[in-house]
Design an enzyme around this catalytic site. Structure first.
Site, PDB file in Angstrom:
ATOM      1  CE  LYS A 105      -3.137   2.608   2.310  1.00 49.37           C
ATOM      2  NZ  LYS A 105      -3.774   3.203   4.126  1.00 49.37           N
ATOM      3  N   GLY A 166      -8.133   9.205   9.505  1.00 48.97           N
ATOM      4  CA  GLY A 166      -7.857   9.609  10.757  1.00 48.97           C
ATOM      5  C   GLY A 166      -9.108  10.182  10.982  1.00 48.97           C
ATOM      6  CB  ALA A 192      -7.680   8.204   4.724  1.00 51.00           C
ATOM      7  N   GLY A 193     -10.747   8.260   6.195  1.00 51.49           N
ATOM      8  CA  GLY A 193     -11.861   8.991   6.444  1.00 51.49           C
ATOM      9  C   GLY A 193     -12.901   8.471   7.007  1.00 51.49           C
ATOM     10  CG  ASN A 214      -5.903   1.757  11.422  1.00 54.67           C
ATOM     11  OD1 ASN A 214      -5.018   1.742  11.918  1.00 54.67           O
ATOM     12  ND2 ASN A 214      -6.774   0.867  12.703  1.00 54.67           N
ATOM     13  CB  THR A 215      -8.665   5.564  13.015  1.00 55.29           C
ATOM     14  OG1 THR A 215      -7.433   6.249  12.329  1.00 55.29           O
ATOM     15  CG2 THR A 215      -9.368   6.588  14.048  1.00 55.29           C
TER      16      THR A 215
END
Length: 267
Positions: A105, A166, A192-193, A214-215
């Site tokens: 990635k 994040g 993301a986001g 992830n976050t």
């Protein structure tokens, strides 16, 4: 099946075939046991690992890889934290030399506050890594032009950001994501986001081939429960896209027919 209905084929990235379309990260969890439980609950088959942070948050003398079942998960080495093409290329090489994967990635960031990608550095690093035989999954902005250039270079997948890394803001610009999807000939993974399950559903309903996050799981009040929710949202969003939503209308359209109704008694 209607001829217009898209087929639900497995997702193929390089030599890997996935039935789960949810890609999950390994950072920010309160502890390693929670990480492992959340990964299992998510149903993911591919987990991202930041090559430069393998020893962060784990007991001395060990690595994050010691806590991941590599028979169960495909590892996706990540060049997170790289701000130049050179650093990203070296980090990807380290991941491959460590035997993690030929997948990478690719992230080349351009700003420490927004963590937005550097398009020039990203294109430069992508060219080199594709030539070096990597299966490159490339993080980028939601710019359709940059997405097209990354595809032309030979990236196996393009990963436009839904929102800053994040931030938990969800899909800020669905129109750009739609344009990228309409033009793409390689898989598009929204990256993301993502903040909650509905964000994943939105991405999949747009037609994304997958979502990486992830976050949104790791920092949830209950990461394992959120991981289950993200899994269900990914599957529901995919089903909704395959089924095809109804056309939006300005005026009402009755659910029951208005012709041929039995007249009320006395009329």
């Amino acid at each position: 099946m209607s001829p217009a209905t898209p087929a639900d084929r497995p997702l193929v990235l390089g030599t890997h075939t996935f039935t789960s379309r949810l890609f999950v990260g390994t950072g920010k969890y309160p502890d390693l046991e929670t990480m492992r439980a959340a990964l299992e609950a998510s149903g993911t088959q591919c987990v991202t690992v930041a090559v430069r942070r393998l020893s962060m948050g784990v007991p001395k003398g060990r690595s994050l890889l010691d806590y991941l079942d590599t028979k169960r998960y495909v590892l996706l080495p990540n060049t997170a934290g790289c701000f130049t093409a050179g650093d990203a290329i070296r980090t990807a090489m380290l991941g491959r030399e460590a035997g993690m994967s030929e997948l990478v990635k690719l992230e080349v960031l351009g700003d420490t506050q927004t963590l937005l990608p550097d398009p020039v550095g990203t294109l430069e690093a992508a060219r080199v890594l594709v030539k070096e035989g990597f299966t490159v999954l490339c993080y980028t902005s939601d710019d359709p032009i940059v997405a097209r250039k990354l595809e032309e270079i030979g990236c196996a997948a393009v990963m436009p950001a839904g929102a800053p890394i994040g931030s938990g803001q969800g899909i800020l610009n669905p129109n750009n994501i739609r344009i990228i999807l309409e033009r793409a000939r390689v898989p598009i993974l929204v990256d993301a986001g993502v903040g909650t399950a509905s964000d994943v559903a939105v991405a999949m309903e747009l037609g994304a081939d997958g979502v990486l996050l992830n976050t949104g799981i790791a920092l949830a009040r209950d990461p394992v429960r959120m991981a289950r929710a993200m899994r269900a949202a990914c599957e529901a969003g995919r089903d909704a896209w395959l089924a095809g939503r109804i056309e939006k209308r300005l005026y009402a359209s009755p659910s029951s027919p208005t012709q041929g109704l039995i007249a009320p008694a006395g009329e």
